[in-house]
Design a protein around this motif. Structure first.
Motif, PDB file in Angstrom:
ATOM      1  N   GLY A 139       0.876  60.404  50.379  1.00 17.80           N
ATOM      2  CA  GLY A 139       0.999  59.018  50.160  1.00 17.80           C
ATOM      3  C   GLY A 139      -0.327  58.255  49.336  1.00 17.80           C
ATOM      4  O   GLY A 139      -0.494  59.054  48.334  1.00 17.80           O
ATOM      5  N   LYS A 140      -0.700  57.207  49.874  1.00 17.41           N
ATOM      6  CA  LYS A 140      -1.853  56.563  49.153  1.00 17.41           C
ATOM      7  C   LYS A 140      -2.919  57.308  48.926  1.00 17.41           C
ATOM      8  O   LYS A 140      -3.613  57.193  47.929  1.00 17.41           O
ATOM      9  N   ASP A 141      -3.553  58.040  50.083  1.00 15.15           N
ATOM     10  CA  ASP A 141      -4.483  58.979  50.023  1.00 15.15           C
ATOM     11  C   ASP A 141      -4.375  59.904  48.620  1.00 15.15           C
ATOM     12  O   ASP A 141      -5.482  60.029  47.906  1.00 15.15           O
ATOM     13  N   LYS A 142      -3.367  60.688  48.680  1.00 18.26           N
ATOM     14  CA  LYS A 142      -3.419  61.582  47.607  1.00 18.26           C
ATOM     15  C   LYS A 142      -3.209  61.048  46.362  1.00 18.26           C
ATOM     16  O   LYS A 142      -3.804  61.775  45.458  1.00 18.26           O
ATOM     17  N   GLU A 143      -2.880  59.974  46.440  1.00 19.56           N
ATOM     18  CA  GLU A 143      -2.618  59.369  44.972  1.00 19.56           C
ATOM     19  C   GLU A 143      -3.988  58.818  44.412  1.00 19.56           C
ATOM     20  O   GLU A 143      -4.490  58.908  43.260  1.00 19.56           O
ATOM     21  N   LEU A 144      -4.679  58.090  45.339  1.00 21.49           N
ATOM     22  CA  LEU A 144      -6.380  57.628  45.243  1.00 21.49           C
ATOM     23  C   LEU A 144      -7.003  59.037  44.569  1.00 21.49           C
ATOM     24  O   LEU A 144      -7.839  59.125  43.739  1.00 21.49           O
ATOM     25  N   ILE A 145      -6.985  60.334  45.358  1.00 21.60           N
ATOM     26  CA  ILE A 145      -7.575  61.498  45.040  1.00 21.60           C
ATOM     27  C   ILE A 145      -7.324  61.920  43.819  1.00 21.60           C
ATOM     28  O   ILE A 145      -8.012  62.338  42.904  1.00 21.60           O
ATOM     29  N   ARG A 146      -5.956  61.981  43.351  1.00 20.74           N
ATOM     30  CA  ARG A 146      -5.293  62.751  42.225  1.00 20.74           C
ATOM     31  C   ARG A 146      -5.919  62.009  41.077  1.00 20.74           C
ATOM     32  O   ARG A 146      -6.394  62.598  40.006  1.00 20.74           O
ATOM     33  N   LEU A 168     -18.985  61.097  43.262  1.00 22.60           N
ATOM     34  CA  LEU A 168     -17.903  60.269  42.997  1.00 22.60           C
ATOM     35  C   LEU A 168     -18.380  58.735  42.385  1.00 22.60           C
ATOM     36  O   LEU A 168     -17.862  58.371  41.754  1.00 22.60           O
ATOM     37  N   GLN A 169     -19.286  58.222  43.402  1.00 22.89           N
ATOM     38  CA  GLN A 169     -19.820  56.981  43.380  1.00 22.89           C
ATOM     39  C   GLN A 169     -20.229  56.681  41.953  1.00 22.89           C
ATOM     40  O   GLN A 169     -19.955  55.511  41.268  1.00 22.89           O
ATOM     41  N   CYS A 170     -21.085  57.489  41.566  1.00 24.15           N
ATOM     42  CA  CYS A 170     -21.850  57.533  40.116  1.00 24.15           C
ATOM     43  C   CYS A 170     -20.761  57.543  38.907  1.00 24.15           C
ATOM     44  O   CYS A 170     -20.790  56.826  38.027  1.00 24.15           O
ATOM     45  N   SER A 171     -19.815  58.495  39.244  1.00 20.66           N
ATOM     46  CA  SER A 171     -18.910  58.629  37.888  1.00 20.66           C
ATOM     47  C   SER A 171     -17.572  57.540  37.999  1.00 20.66           C
ATOM     48  O   SER A 171     -17.215  57.277  37.007  1.00 20.66           O
ATOM     49  N   LEU A 172     -17.198  57.022  39.147  1.00 18.80           N
ATOM     50  CA  LEU A 172     -16.349  56.144  39.354  1.00 18.80           C
ATOM     51  C   LEU A 172     -16.565  54.785  39.205  1.00 18.80           C
ATOM     52  O   LEU A 172     -15.703  53.809  38.830  1.00 18.80           O
ATOM     53  N   GLY A 173     -17.847  54.461  39.403  1.00 17.43           N
ATOM     54  CA  GLY A 173     -18.286  53.061  39.194  1.00 17.43           C
ATOM     55  C   GLY A 173     -17.168  52.136  40.463  1.00 17.43           C
ATOM     56  O   GLY A 173     -17.240  52.279  41.433  1.00 17.43           O
ATOM     57  N   GLN A 174     -16.828  51.117  39.717  1.00 21.80           N
ATOM     58  CA  GLN A 174     -15.979  50.140  40.352  1.00 21.80           C
ATOM     59  C   GLN A 174     -14.662  50.696  41.302  1.00 21.80           C
ATOM     60  O   GLN A 174     -14.192  50.198  42.177  1.00 21.80           O
ATOM     61  N   ALA A 175     -14.339  51.885  40.550  1.00 21.00           N
ATOM     62  CA  ALA A 175     -13.088  52.194  41.318  1.00 21.00           C
ATOM     63  C   ALA A 175     -13.611  53.276  42.513  1.00 21.00           C
ATOM     64  O   ALA A 175     -12.497  53.695  43.108  1.00 21.00           O
ATOM     65  N   TYR A 176     -14.591  53.444  42.926  1.00 21.25           N
ATOM     66  CA  TYR A 176     -15.075  53.921  44.205  1.00 21.25           C
ATOM     67  C   TYR A 176     -15.336  52.980  45.321  1.00 21.25           C
ATOM     68  O   TYR A 176     -15.858  52.003  45.303  1.00 21.25           O
ATOM     69  N   THR A 177     -13.917  52.921  45.976  1.00 27.55           N
ATOM     70  CA  THR A 177     -13.668  52.047  47.004  1.00 27.55           C
ATOM     71  C   THR A 177     -13.858  52.468  48.313  1.00 27.55           C
ATOM     72  O   THR A 177     -13.730  53.603  48.461  1.00 27.55           O
ATOM     73  N   ALA A 178     -13.865  51.779  49.365  1.00 25.33           N
ATOM     74  CA  ALA A 178     -13.577  52.057  50.751  1.00 25.33           C
ATOM     75  C   ALA A 178     -12.431  53.081  51.022  1.00 25.33           C
ATOM     76  O   ALA A 178     -12.581  54.286  51.496  1.00 25.33           O
ATOM     77  N   PRO A 179     -11.338  52.933  50.607  1.00 24.71           N
ATOM     78  CA  PRO A 179     -10.180  53.673  51.054  1.00 24.71           C
ATOM     79  C   PRO A 179     -10.403  54.951  50.055  1.00 24.71           C
ATOM     80  O   PRO A 179      -9.941  55.891  50.472  1.00 24.71           O
ATOM     81  N   LEU A 180     -10.640  54.873  48.974  1.00 26.80           N
ATOM     82  CA  LEU A 180     -10.975  56.207  48.100  1.00 26.80           C
ATOM     83  C   LEU A 180     -11.998  57.008  48.720  1.00 26.80           C
ATOM     84  O   LEU A 180     -11.763  58.113  48.885  1.00 26.80           O
ATOM     85  N   ARG A 181     -13.194  56.483  49.275  1.00 29.12           N
ATOM     86  CA  ARG A 181     -14.171  57.209  49.931  1.00 29.12           C
ATOM     87  C   ARG A 181     -13.538  57.839  51.283  1.00 29.12           C
ATOM     88  O   ARG A 181     -13.788  59.031  51.483  1.00 29.12           O
ATOM     89  N   GLN A 182     -12.776  57.097  51.794  1.00 31.18           N
ATOM     90  CA  GLN A 182     -12.144  57.659  53.054  1.00 31.18           C
ATOM     91  C   GLN A 182     -11.137  58.820  52.742  1.00 31.18           C
ATOM     92  O   GLN A 182     -10.859  60.061  53.556  1.00 31.18           O
ATOM     93  N   ALA A 183     -10.302  58.697  51.754  1.00 29.60           N
ATOM     94  CA  ALA A 183      -9.397  59.573  51.330  1.00 29.60           C
ATOM     95  C   ALA A 183     -10.021  61.040  50.825  1.00 29.60           C
ATOM     96  O   ALA A 183      -9.786  62.187  51.397  1.00 29.60           O
ATOM     97  N   TRP A 184     -11.172  60.702  50.265  1.00 27.70           N
ATOM     98  CA  TRP A 184     -11.909  62.267  49.756  1.00 27.70           C
ATOM     99  C   TRP A 184     -12.614  62.593  50.992  1.00 27.70           C
ATOM    100  O   TRP A 184     -12.815  64.066  51.196  1.00 27.70           O
ATOM    101  N   LEU A 185     -13.125  61.823  52.107  1.00 27.57           N
ATOM    102  CA  LEU A 185     -13.688  62.325  53.260  1.00 27.57           C
ATOM    103  C   LEU A 185     -12.752  63.133  54.047  1.00 27.57           C
ATOM    104  O   LEU A 185     -13.040  64.204  54.682  1.00 27.57           O
TER     105      LEU A 185
END
Ligand code: HEM
Length: 147
Positions: free
Chosen positions: A1-8, A114-131
């Motif tokens: 779902g959404k998590d996989k998309e964010l990670i990929r 991830l935060q360093c390289s993604l900048g603005q794209a590093y969002t709470a849902p993205l962080r959670q998906a990776w976690l």
């Protein structure tokens, strides 16, 4: 779902530059827990963390770590297929003296990278998906620890 998309999506460009991103991650790891450095007993003579971070053996390990993350990202639909591999990988890490508790600081370092390289794209849902994904990898590795 959404998590996989964010990670990929986030891994798409990162995965093309594994070593530099891995170096950011491990530099952070040794800042957070300098003691982990001693677990890398390579035959290189390091006068400083910076020396070691650029030694070939160390860069090999950085590459290995990034390849495991790459494998997890490409197996998001069937992470359980990596379980045996990760269990054995955990066993090897126990043998070199890693403690399972250290995986949380490794996770923090991964998020930092991830935060360093993604900048603005590093969002709470993205962080959670990776976690979530990292948690599955760590659980599988930790199952290789023999009491
Ligand atoms: C091997 C240390 C985290 C993947 C090793 C080795 C050491 C080591 C000393 C053996 C020498 C070498 O192959 O370079 C550590 C420490 C870690 C850590 C101190 C952090 C606390 C990780 C993580 C992954 C990983 C998070 C992947 C998710 C690997 C792989 C190998 C390896 C693929 C090679 C195993 C083999 O020879 O089959 N690690 N490691 N390591 N590590 Fe790590």
């Amino acid at each position: 779902g959404k998590d996989k998309e964010l990670i990929r999506n986030s891994w798409e460009s990162l995965g093309k530059n594994k070593v530099p991103h891995g170096i950011v991650m491990f530099t952070r790891l040794f800042e957070l827990d300098p003691g982990l450095f001693n677990l890398f007993r390579y035959k290189t003579n390091c006068n400083s963390t910076q020396d070691c971070l650029s030694s070939p053996e160390f860069l090999d390990h950085v590459t290995k770590v990034m390849l495991v993350i790459d494998a997890a990202v490409s197996h998001l639909d069937d992470l359980h297929s990596l379980e045996d591999f990760l269990l054995n990988l955990g066993r090897k890490h126990q043998a070199v003296g890693v403690k399972t508790q250290s995986f949380s600081v490794v996770g923090e370092s991964l998020l930092y990278m991830l935060q360093c390289s993604l900048g603005q794209a590093y969002t709470a849902p993205l962080r959670q998906a990776w976690l979530n994904m990292y948690g599955i990898v760590v659980a599988a590795m930790s199952s290789g620890w023999v009491k």
